[in-house]
Write an enzyme that holds these catalytic residues in place. Sequence first.
Site, PDB file in Angstrom:
ATOM      1  N   HIS B 265       0.831  -1.216   0.000  1.00 42.74           N
ATOM      2  CA  HIS B 265       0.000   0.000   0.000  1.00 42.74           C
ATOM      3  C   HIS B 265       0.864   1.264   0.000  1.00 42.74           C
ATOM      4  O   HIS B 265       0.694   2.144  -0.853  1.00 42.74           O
ATOM      5  CB  HIS B 265      -0.904  -0.035   1.244  1.00 42.74           C
ATOM      6  CG  HIS B 265      -1.791   1.160   1.389  1.00 42.74           C
ATOM      7  ND1 HIS B 265      -3.097   1.183   0.951  1.00 42.74           N
ATOM      8  CD2 HIS B 265      -1.574   2.388   1.926  1.00 42.74           C
ATOM      9  CE1 HIS B 265      -3.641   2.359   1.211  1.00 42.74           C
ATOM     10  NE2 HIS B 265      -2.729   3.116   1.808  1.00 42.74           N
ATOM     11  N   GLU B 266       1.787   1.342   0.952  1.00 41.60           N
ATOM     12  CA  GLU B 266       2.608   2.559   1.069  1.00 41.60           C
ATOM     13  C   GLU B 266       3.525   2.713  -0.145  1.00 41.60           C
ATOM     14  O   GLU B 266       3.861   3.841  -0.535  1.00 41.60           O
ATOM     15  CB  GLU B 266       3.417   2.548   2.365  1.00 41.60           C
ATOM     16  CG  GLU B 266       2.585   2.465   3.661  1.00 41.60           C
ATOM     17  CD  GLU B 266       1.564   3.593   3.823  1.00 41.60           C
ATOM     18  OE1 GLU B 266       1.751   4.667   3.230  1.00 41.60           O
ATOM     19  OE2 GLU B 266       0.557   3.372   4.534  1.00 41.60           O
ATOM     20  N   HIS B 269       1.827   4.824  -2.662  1.00 38.12           N
ATOM     21  CA  HIS B 269       2.027   6.261  -2.384  1.00 38.12           C
ATOM     22  C   HIS B 269       3.415   6.702  -2.865  1.00 38.12           C
ATOM     23  O   HIS B 269       3.573   7.759  -3.476  1.00 38.12           O
ATOM     24  CB  HIS B 269       1.943   6.526  -0.877  1.00 38.12           C
ATOM     25  CG  HIS B 269       0.557   6.524  -0.310  1.00 38.12           C
ATOM     26  ND1 HIS B 269      -0.430   7.360  -0.781  1.00 38.12           N
ATOM     27  CD2 HIS B 269      -0.007   5.814   0.703  1.00 38.12           C
ATOM     28  CE1 HIS B 269      -1.556   7.165  -0.078  1.00 38.12           C
ATOM     29  NE2 HIS B 269      -1.320   6.220   0.823  1.00 38.12           N
ATOM     30  N   GLU B 295      -4.356   8.365  -2.478  1.00 38.03           N
ATOM     31  CA  GLU B 295      -4.879   7.084  -2.007  1.00 38.03           C
ATOM     32  C   GLU B 295      -5.197   6.166  -3.184  1.00 38.03           C
ATOM     33  O   GLU B 295      -5.083   4.946  -3.083  1.00 38.03           O
ATOM     34  CB  GLU B 295      -6.119   7.285  -1.133  1.00 38.03           C
ATOM     35  CG  GLU B 295      -5.851   7.941   0.215  1.00 38.03           C
ATOM     36  CD  GLU B 295      -4.829   7.217   1.079  1.00 38.03           C
ATOM     37  OE1 GLU B 295      -4.676   5.979   0.955  1.00 38.03           O
ATOM     38  OE2 GLU B 295      -4.154   7.891   1.883  1.00 38.03           O
TER      39      GLU B 295
END
Lengths: 496, 496
Positions: B265-266, B269, B295
């Site tokens: 997920h990160e 980003h 996001e």
Amino acid sequence: MSAKSNSHYDTLVKHFQSISHFEHLSALGDWDQATMMPMGGGEARGAAMAELAKHIHSLKTAPMLAQTINDAKELPLTKQQQANLAEMRYQYLQANVVPGELVEAKTKAAYRCEQAWRQQRRDNDWQGFKPNLENLMLLVKEEATIRAEAQNVSPYDALLDKFEPGMTTANLEQIFGNLKSWLPQLIQQVQDKQKSEPNFTIPNASAESQAKLGREIMNILGFDFNHGRLDISSHPFCGGVASDVRLTTRYDEADFTSGLMGIVHETGHAKYEQGLPKTWRGQPAGVARSMALHESQSLFCEMQIGRGSAFLKLIEPHLTSILSSPLTHSQLTNIYTRVKPELIRVDADEVTYPCHILLRFEAEKSLVTGELAVADLPDFWSTQMLSLLGINTDGDYRNGCMQDIHWAVGELGYFPSYTLGAMYAAQFRSAMETELGCVESQIDSGNLSSVMGWLNDNIWSQGSLLSIDELMRQSTGETLNPTHFKKHLETRYLSR
Amino acid sequence: MSAKSNSHYDTLVKHFQSISHFEHLSALGDWDQATMMPMGGGEARGAAMAELAKHIHSLKTAPMLAQTINDAKELPLTKQQQANLAEMRYQYLQANVVPGELVEAKTKAAYRCEQAWRQQRRDNDWQGFKPNLENLMLLVKEEATIRAEAQNVSPYDALLDKFEPGMTTANLEQIFGNLKSWLPQLIQQVQDKQKSEPNFTIPNASAESQAKLGREIMNILGFDFNHGRLDISSHPFCGGVASDVRLTTRYDEADFTSGLMGIVHETGHAKYEQGLPKTWRGQPAGVARSMALHESQSLFCEMQIGRGSAFLKLIEPHLTSILSSPLTHSQLTNIYTRVKPELIRVDADEVTYPCHILLRFEAEKSLVTGELAVADLPDFWSTQMLSLLGINTDGDYRNGCMQDIHWAVGELGYFPSYTLGAMYAAQFRSAMETELGCVESQIDSGNLSSVMGWLNDNIWSQGSLLSIDELMRQSTGETLNPTHFKKHLETRYLSR
């Protein structure tokens, strides 16, 4: 007079508090760059740090300061407030001399030079390092010349004054001249005496276990982990801020001795920072007195405490548990009091160490006057190393003139502080023993609190509230007296 | 017109570059505080960060900006320069509305609240957290009210606008209202479908090996370690700056699944940050377009790529080597597509996740209007969790309303971005498949480059040069259309 009439002083307190906040961020940026930052982050970080340096410089040279400082002098201030005001004035004058553009240019050049140096040193790449250092040195000389004109001293004196207020080339030439008159003979005597000591191999210890041991020893020395941490960098240092002191060291799995003593050394710096007066935090009177005094605290920890027989006995059980094969107490003492001319300053024993400083002092002086060109530095280095310590360094730049971070970040005038610090440390030890009795016995009983208490009361908690001479007189009864250092070396290395 | 006549614009470029340097330091301070800083360093850091925030605010509200921005509008600027100027104006208006003292007070209160929250959350200490949050919420409401008056919108709309320019409560109520009309039924259907799936135990993996695996997977996703790093924090986040992106996650040795997907997920980003246009670095047009788009990139990595069968097959050999007992591909797919109402938002599956957002959206709205008092938050939470997900959270504050960092740092208006992001991500996937063909097949061939290339060309490299609607139209042919999200969930969870 009413409280309101102190408003000039209060304005200054608020202003310097604000400067201190930005210096906090600068310290964080420096620490992160040396420990955490990936190479690719260097360019943007350098630009941000240069912007920050420019901003701090603009705050330290704010137009209102000259008048406000003058007005505040007329106020009914306490003695401590007067000391704080004097330090504000010193900082203002130091900063006001140098134009903001030069500060920014030097910060940028220093970042570029240091970033590249990290790899160049590994690669023994003098040709790569040289142009960066030449470029940086032009800016350092420009700064020194501007400072010298404003203070009416020589350019190198002006650089010394940044780190050791009041210290001069003439003073140093006298102190170092004296040192040169007896140190080479002492080194020879000690080496002769140690010839008969048995040789043995240093056992291995994993980096991980060394870090764990380092933290145990920092605990023994009273480091406050709620206000600091230990990490790894290519050059050990003590950074951060008083409320959050960031120590670093480096680990060699085949030789734990340097990494371990690096931690003891840096913990000495950290204890000074953590012991600075809390009521003066963020104010000029609340910071460490000088760089030589800072080094005196790291060297007190490393030389006066760390390499003493009592301390080595204290840490022996901790150490033994991480080694691939055990070391006896006598072997440990041999390691940490062995005198042998070596290439690397930070790994040098305390007897040959001042020779590394004599060399750097001569080099710096001549680089600033222009008598020595950067291009000739390696030759100068070889000649001096041969003459002072009998070592040939031809072609070995990484272990020669590229070994230190100081010049790579444009810091000239700092090196003498190390040997001055060793001298202060020996003087503190001597005064401490007059008051408390034998330091070795104190440590032998496993309790470092009275030793640390003395340092706290006499040095750390004083911040910059006293001048160096006042502090020395108050704590030891006299100003700097190098004979304590000579006596210390003779006692430890010739009397045993 | 001559180059000189663009000097108003050039002045602005330099000014915003300078702001960006200070924001670099702010990002570093935030990262360090969450990953490295010892507890005792918090007070001084908080003061330094507040000073920095005040300074950034003063730069963003510099008196010359209004006139210079107006003057620059008359210049013959390129389309991209015009976009940059529009972003400058937006930032100026956003900052200029709020008085410096309020910014400083809120930063200080947020630091105090967050520092304490770190321990209070562990201790389930709602009574300790409550007064800090109440205090912070007063300042958030003050900020929202001031912004609302200036923009002539409702206070909560004004907060939304900080993260998702142009988004309104009315818009969200429509989008979320629609979601509410079909999501509970879908959750039920998926749960019924998954009832027959076999249960198994998740094998152990050491934190160290999980971190190593994490780095391998970041490499697969093309994370550039020369411009970033991975560390540990109590709440995973992606911080730092585009040239040095700092990811964090947390490791549970008894359950690797959350830490691993946290990294994926990160990394989404991070890819956005690392892909931002280099020629616009340090300029308002060079930053990420909005929080929901940010996001969308993390959720593209986690949901569209990470939980897909092809990606799980790709990482299976890496994963298996660190587990105490092996997992089959089918077990791995079960783990990462299992739908089960849970307490913790960041651990929620993508089907129940929007329920966590619906709850927070309702709570935030009501906290800002004052309809909901901080003291009543736990009860509100319990009621909503029971109604939306059938879970009772009475007395479990640490896994209830104390689980997120957002409110603890005074960030209200952010939560909707997560679900908007999930919707954008599904829409990008759909447009990408029209152009490139099946995404699963691309990943199955072990090559992520065309997928990442599409994101780079259409989103990352666009920075803030286009409005959200322009960017969506240019990349997908339409503005936000939530039906792609619904279709994505139905395809993945009901069609298999």
